[in-house]
Scaffold this active site. Sequence first.
Site, PDB file in Angstrom:
ATOM      1  N   GLU A   1       9.767   3.368   2.095  1.00 15.69           N
ATOM      2  CA  GLU A   1       8.504   2.943   2.716  1.00 15.69           C
ATOM      3  C   GLU A   1       8.732   1.830   3.736  1.00 15.69           C
ATOM      4  O   GLU A   1       7.961   1.689   4.682  1.00 15.69           O
ATOM      5  CB  GLU A   1       7.512   2.496   1.642  1.00 15.69           C
ATOM      6  CG  GLU A   1       7.160   3.580   0.632  1.00 15.69           C
ATOM      7  CD  GLU A   1       6.753   4.882   1.285  1.00 15.69           C
ATOM      8  OE1 GLU A   1       6.088   4.851   2.346  1.00 15.69           O
ATOM      9  OE2 GLU A   1       7.111   5.952   0.744  1.00 15.69           O
TER      10      GLU A   1
ATOM     11  N   GLU B   1       0.844  -1.209   0.000  1.00 14.99           N
ATOM     12  CA  GLU B   1       0.000   0.000   0.000  1.00 14.99           C
ATOM     13  C   GLU B   1       0.873   1.249   0.000  1.00 14.99           C
ATOM     14  O   GLU B   1       0.651   2.182  -0.787  1.00 14.99           O
ATOM     15  CB  GLU B   1      -0.916  -0.022   1.220  1.00 14.99           C
ATOM     16  CG  GLU B   1      -1.617   1.294   1.524  1.00 14.99           C
ATOM     17  CD  GLU B   1      -1.551   1.648   2.993  1.00 14.99           C
ATOM     18  OE1 GLU B   1      -1.110   2.775   3.314  1.00 14.99           O
ATOM     19  OE2 GLU B   1      -1.930   0.800   3.830  1.00 14.99           O
TER      20      GLU B   1
END
Length: 588
Positions: A263, A193
Amino acid sequence: MKFHPSAALVAASLFAASNNVNGYSFTPQRGSSPLSFGVNTIKSSNEARTRTSSSSTQSSKLVMKESQSSDKFSISSLFGSASKAKKAASELRSATSTATLEPHPSVREHISPLNQMHPSKITQFIDTETDADNGLTKLPFHPNIKSGVLKNGLSYIILPNKSPEGRFEAHLQVFSGSSDELEPQQGIAHLTEHVAYMGSRKRERLFGTGSQTNAYTDFHHTVFYAACPTFTPGKQTPMLPMALDALCDVMEARVESSRLEKERQAVLSEMTMVNTIEYRVECQILSTLHRENRLAKRFPIGKESLIRTWQTDDVKTWHRTHYRPDNVLLYIVGDVNPDEAQNVIEEKFGHITAEKQGKEIKLKELKPMAGNLADAVVRGKDVIKARQSWHYPPVKHEWSSGSNEELKEAFSASLEEEEVNKQIYDLQLQNTYDLDEKVQFLTTDEIVAGKKIRPHIFRHELLQAFSFHLFAKRPVEPITDIDSFRRSLARRVALAALQIRLNVGGRSDDPAFTFVEFNQLDSAREGCAICSLDMTSEPHRWKEAVCKSISEVRKLGVHGVTPSEMERYASALMTDAEQLAAQGDRIS
């Protein structure tokens, strides 16, 4: 559903209306807010990112041959038009690749995620407002809603709404979350995501337009959204194509090493931040409540040891396995023209296919594992995702009594069927695996004939008060006709009456409990309706508090509401309905 911070001393009680009751005693820290578990938000960054570009060198061979054409000689006819050649080559590659692509390993025939919003269902309602199976009057659809399915299997819903004027929201829901992860993938849905949306160049184009973008991951899904003005400030360029470009970019996400590392650190930082006593308590509650299914072992935050080791191929494999047209639903709500929106959806998403996504799965050894999981989901009679709604996680539940018997029967399998399915594939993760948390569960106990309780006690030095949580699980009852709507209103009245009675008891001069709440909520993230009694008290008065709380529940079950309570709550329901009706299509 909210769970209040807690930890334990003792848990044991009988909920008269339930066969299977899950009891917990905890001691919460008061004054702290409950954790909304499993949802991880992303804030847009205003930093300018450098767009990388790549160039490729193409070589071609010139082949001389006799021409049968009577056309005049020209340099272009000898070497060919560059644009025409490129177009022809592109069409040839497209035709060749489409013809030779293998089927996607996870695609199986399944129920539509549109549920009652499927165009065929809406058409049936227009043809007849009465359910042919039971003769009940069906609830009407919103007259302006538009839904459909693209040729590639992508479903969408469009709802025009002019409140607030000049704005709209577009949400892309991927029906895969942490509960869909394989054993070596725990936490990869959340990481993907981050990589997919934060790494999107097209999402960056929304910055400075008054738009808001975000994404979150839970047990059952991953959702990306953009809330935008209808037109850009100043130039008045339509924003819907730009928003859908950003969401389509999520479906075709590039997985770059630099973005993955960035991330990865963000996810590890989140893991540190959520590791609070409230989070630990909620994990204890959920792992006990869902001991019979995958949710107990598939928390969205994942396993740190795995998150630290994944490479781009791992993330891309998860992405291409689950981000496919048949496994997503696009919602558009706001000040938009439905016909124009429908055309933009087709233009932006129509070219994506499951076969193309499957071709880009990097870790070939995970293909058969993903296929086995997909087979197990659609095969099990008791798997709520395949049987009731594609919006739910791929789990089964042990239902409590008091449930809708027809639904219980529809979503249950015999012991023989369960055993056979488990031997084929351990979908509900009832075996022991290397990465499992070491949790000491108490034994489920049949306290009287046909009535079971699943107790669990959690103690921790950071917890200084006692809390008690009692749960019962029931199937979610669809509200599609007047009869089911009437039952839902009766349930609201009963819950309101019980809560007022409990509140009155808590305001006495010497209350046994410091907090008490009784509720029943439909939980899509868990795929069931959860009836709960949550209570906190002083440790030395926990028995008295439990007895008084349960006593009020039993009184309402035996005697029902009084005429004055019925009149008061019915009046409140009518007032709410009138206010909603007055708003018309102004959905805020």
